[in-house]
Structures are given as C-alpha cells and as structure tokens.
Write a protein that holds these residues in place. Structure first.
Motif, mmCIF file in Angstrom:
data_model
loop_
_atom_site.group_PDB
_atom_site.id
_atom_site.type_symbol
_atom_site.label_atom_id
_atom_site.label_comp_id
_atom_site.label_asym_id
_atom_site.label_seq_id
_atom_site.Cartn_x
_atom_site.Cartn_y
_atom_site.Cartn_z
ATOM 1 N N ILE A 86 -12.217 -24.196 7.199
ATOM 2 C CA ILE A 86 -10.840 -23.702 7.197
ATOM 3 C C ILE A 86 -10.588 -22.852 5.955
ATOM 4 N N ILE A 87 -10.991 -23.362 4.791
ATOM 5 C CA ILE A 87 -10.788 -22.601 3.557
ATOM 6 C C ILE A 87 -11.580 -21.291 3.608
ATOM 7 N N TRP A 88 -12.818 -21.363 4.052
ATOM 8 C CA TRP A 88 -13.659 -20.168 4.125
ATOM 9 C C TRP A 88 -13.057 -19.136 5.075
ATOM 10 N N GLN A 89 -12.715 -19.574 6.278
ATOM 11 C CA GLN A 89 -12.203 -18.649 7.275
ATOM 12 C C GLN A 89 -10.845 -18.079 6.886
ATOM 13 N N PHE A 90 -9.956 -18.925 6.422
ATOM 14 C CA PHE A 90 -8.630 -18.433 6.042
ATOM 15 C C PHE A 90 -8.746 -17.390 4.939
ATOM 16 N N THR A 91 -9.525 -17.685 3.910
ATOM 17 C CA THR A 91 -9.670 -16.755 2.795
ATOM 18 C C THR A 91 -10.337 -15.461 3.231
ATOM 19 N N PHE A 92 -11.402 -15.576 4.012
ATOM 20 C CA PHE A 92 -12.137 -14.375 4.435
ATOM 21 C C PHE A 92 -11.277 -13.497 5.327
ATOM 22 N N ILE A 93 -10.620 -14.094 6.329
ATOM 23 C CA ILE A 93 -9.818 -13.299 7.266
ATOM 24 C C ILE A 93 -8.618 -12.690 6.554
ATOM 25 N N TRP A 94 -7.973 -13.465 5.685
ATOM 26 C CA TRP A 94 -6.795 -12.946 4.988
ATOM 27 C C TRP A 94 -7.149 -11.753 4.105
ATOM 28 N N ASN A 95 -8.273 -11.825 3.408
ATOM 29 C CA ASN A 95 -8.647 -10.772 2.469
ATOM 30 C C ASN A 95 -9.430 -9.630 3.116
ATOM 31 N N GLU A 96 -9.828 -9.788 4.380
ATOM 32 C CA GLU A 96 -10.640 -8.767 5.036
ATOM 33 C C GLU A 96 -9.855 -7.465 5.177
ATOM 34 N N PHE A 97 -10.549 -6.342 4.968
ATOM 35 C CA PHE A 97 -9.868 -5.049 4.967
ATOM 36 C C PHE A 97 -10.385 -4.100 6.042
ATOM 37 N N LEU A 98 -11.688 -4.074 6.269
ATOM 38 C CA LEU A 98 -12.259 -3.069 7.170
ATOM 39 C C LEU A 98 -11.737 -3.225 8.594
ATOM 40 N N PHE A 99 -11.833 -4.433 9.169
ATOM 41 C CA PHE A 99 -11.290 -4.662 10.505
ATOM 42 C C PHE A 99 -9.773 -4.473 10.522
ATOM 43 N N ALA A 100 -9.115 -4.906 9.437
ATOM 44 C CA ALA A 100 -7.655 -4.811 9.381
ATOM 45 C C ALA A 100 -7.187 -3.367 9.463
ATOM 46 N N ILE A 101 -7.856 -2.466 8.770
ATOM 47 C CA ILE A 101 -7.427 -1.072 8.757
ATOM 48 C C ILE A 101 -7.879 -0.338 10.015
ATOM 49 N N THR A 102 -8.971 -0.813 10.649
ATOM 50 C CA THR A 102 -9.519 -0.126 11.823
ATOM 51 C C THR A 102 -8.800 -0.512 13.102
ATOM 52 N N PHE A 103 -8.487 -1.796 13.252
ATOM 53 C CA PHE A 103 -7.948 -2.296 14.516
ATOM 54 C C PHE A 103 -6.465 -2.651 14.439
ATOM 55 N N SER A 104 -5.736 -2.041 13.514
ATOM 56 C CA SER A 104 -4.293 -2.264 13.427
ATOM 57 C C SER A 104 -3.569 -0.937 13.595
#
Length: 299
Positions: free
Chosen positions: A222-240
C-alpha cells in the motif's frame, strides 16, 4: 570482600579505544552531513512557502524569511491559475485522490491473490506465469506508452480518470505480485493443507488464512503503490486532459498571472501540498513498511 564482589561485572561496558571513538565520530558526522544534504531542498521549499515573493526575488531563493506569510498556501490551494483555470491545486489534488486510492487498493488485492496462487495453490506453469507478470517491473515506462494509448482508445477510456487508474492498476500489479509472492512463499504449507483438508476452497483459504497472516506485506505494498502512483509523472501527463489531471501534472502548468514573474512563494506551497499525502502515509505506516521488507518483501 565477599565472593559476590569478586565476580566481574559482565554488564559494564568496556571503554572505547581511541580508534573506535574516532571511527564513531566520523560515522555520525557523515550520516548527519548526508541527512542535511537530503533534507536541504525540503527545508528551502518550506521556508519559501511562508516568504513573500518580493523578498525571494529581491534576496535569494535560498534564504531565511525576514517576514512570514501564510497567503501562499491559500493562493496555491484555491486561487492559482493552472492553464486557463484559476482554481488552485484543489481540484487536481482531489482528482489524484480519486485515482490513487482505488488503484492502490485494487493492485494490492490482485497482487496478494496472485502471490497466494503462485506459491501455495500449486497451479501449473506457476514459474512461467510469475516471470511473465514480473517482466513489467523491469520494462521502462516509455516502452508501454504507445500500447497503452492504443488499448485505452479501444476501450474508450482515453484521457479519463478510469483509464489512468487502469494503467496504474495493471502496471502496479507487477510490483505487488513480486512483493506478495516473495512474502507468502515463507508461510507454512501445513496451514494451507489443513484448510484444504477441511474443505476450504481457494478464496476461503485466502480470506481465512492468508489475509490474517499478511498485514506486513499489505502495508508495504500500500505504501509503495500509493507513493509511486501519487508521484508518477509520465503516465499522468500522457493519459490526462484538462478535464482531469493529477496534481503532479498540474504543477507543471502552475501560474499566478500573465506578467511572467516567477511566483516562488505559492509555487513552493503547492509543491508541499502535493507532497503531504505520501508523507502522511509513510509516517503512519513507516515502521510496518520496514518490518514488511525484512520479512521477505523484496528478497
């Protein structure tokens, strides 16, 4: 003097030799310097979030505040302009929450089920399936951008919250399966055999035996996934899109006005607002995170 007085005190610590003292001083000094080096950017951002922007421009980006203000936080939350919308980071913050929470929960649940199936249920080709799943751990995210864009287009989920959540669920399942498999492989096989003898099926065994024994690895994922997904940028900028954008992508378009003047004050506050949820998650479960890692999470 009694016989007891002649017994050496085994609890008494021996004095350190000069070389040991020097070694410890050097070790602690090195750790302190490294800690200060790592924390310095955070300290600069915190200080700038309570400084007036005029002071930052006139003096230096790195400096002690001569005047304090909390106005930057209010502007960053509800007034700052992102593209053509002057609503602050608030809608993007809640958009990230709506994306990250279900993606974290679902990918963790799938990873735990996969880990159980691959280690304790003796399914055929388990080794091959495990390798196929975990290949995603080692693939650069740039490799999967085009396939994901095509897949989301076919599904009609392009530029949507559901589509981006689906990307993180599938990508995250690679990591959660790896973590959970390496943890669950250490559970006693006799527990699973006893449950099967008693007539328990796959999901009943999973719910009654595996889940109660897996809190450490669940917290890790949970900690790993929450932190990784929240801070992720490449997918966030591409698919939003402008209608839906995670806060990490929104920060890139943060602006206060059209004057061209850099607004370091509320920009720093916006960055800190974006950093709060992962920090809260880690502080709440940090000790369990370390415990889970030492119990086989990343063997």
């Amino acid at each position: 003097m009694t016989a007891i007085d002649t017994i050496p005190n085994l609890d008494r610590k021996k004095p350190l030799r000069p070389s040991q003292v020097v070694g410890r001083i050097a070790l602690y000094a090195t750790l302190i310097v490294l800690a200060l080096f790592v924390l310095m950017p955070l300290a600069v951002i915190i200080l700038n979030s309570v400084r007036f922007n005029d002071d930052i421009l006139r003096e230096s980006f790195i400096g002690w505040p001569t005047r304090l203000t909390l106005e930057n936080w209010g502007v960053a939350w509800g007034e700052a302009c992102i593209n053509a919308s002057c609503t602050g980071v608030k809608p993007y913050f809640w958009a990230s929450i709506l994306m990250v929470v279900p993606a974290t929960v679902i990918s963790t649940a799938i990873g735990l089920i996969n880990g159980f199936a691959l280690t304790k249920w003796k399914m055929p080709f388990a080794g091959f399936i495990f390798v196929a799943i975990t290949i995603g751990v080692f693939l650069p995210p740039q490799v999967v951008l085009l396939p994901w864009a095509i897949a989301l287009g076919w599904l009609g989920l392009s530029k949507s919250l559901v589509g981006l959540s689906l990307v993180h669920i599938i990508q995250g399942t690679c990591f959660t399966t790896l973590f959970c498999r390496n943890y669950l492989i250490n559970l006693p096989d006799d527990l699973i055999k006893a449950a099967r003898i008693d007539g328990a099926g796959f999901f009943r065994t999973f719910w009654k035996i595996v889940v109660p024994l897996s809190p450490p690895i669940i917290i890790v994922t949970i900690i790993w996934q929450f932190t990784f997904i929240w801070n992720e940028f490449l997918f966030a900028i591409t698919f939003s899109s402008s209608d839906f954008r995670p806060i990490t992508a929104a920060l890139m378009s943060l602006n206060a006005n059209d004057t061209g003047v850099s607004e370091y004050g509320f920009g720093s506050a916006a960055v800190l607002i974006a950093a709060i949820p992962p920090l809260v998650i880690y502080f709440l479960g940090g000790r369990y995170f370390v415990r889970g890692l030492t119990q086989g999470a990343v063997k």
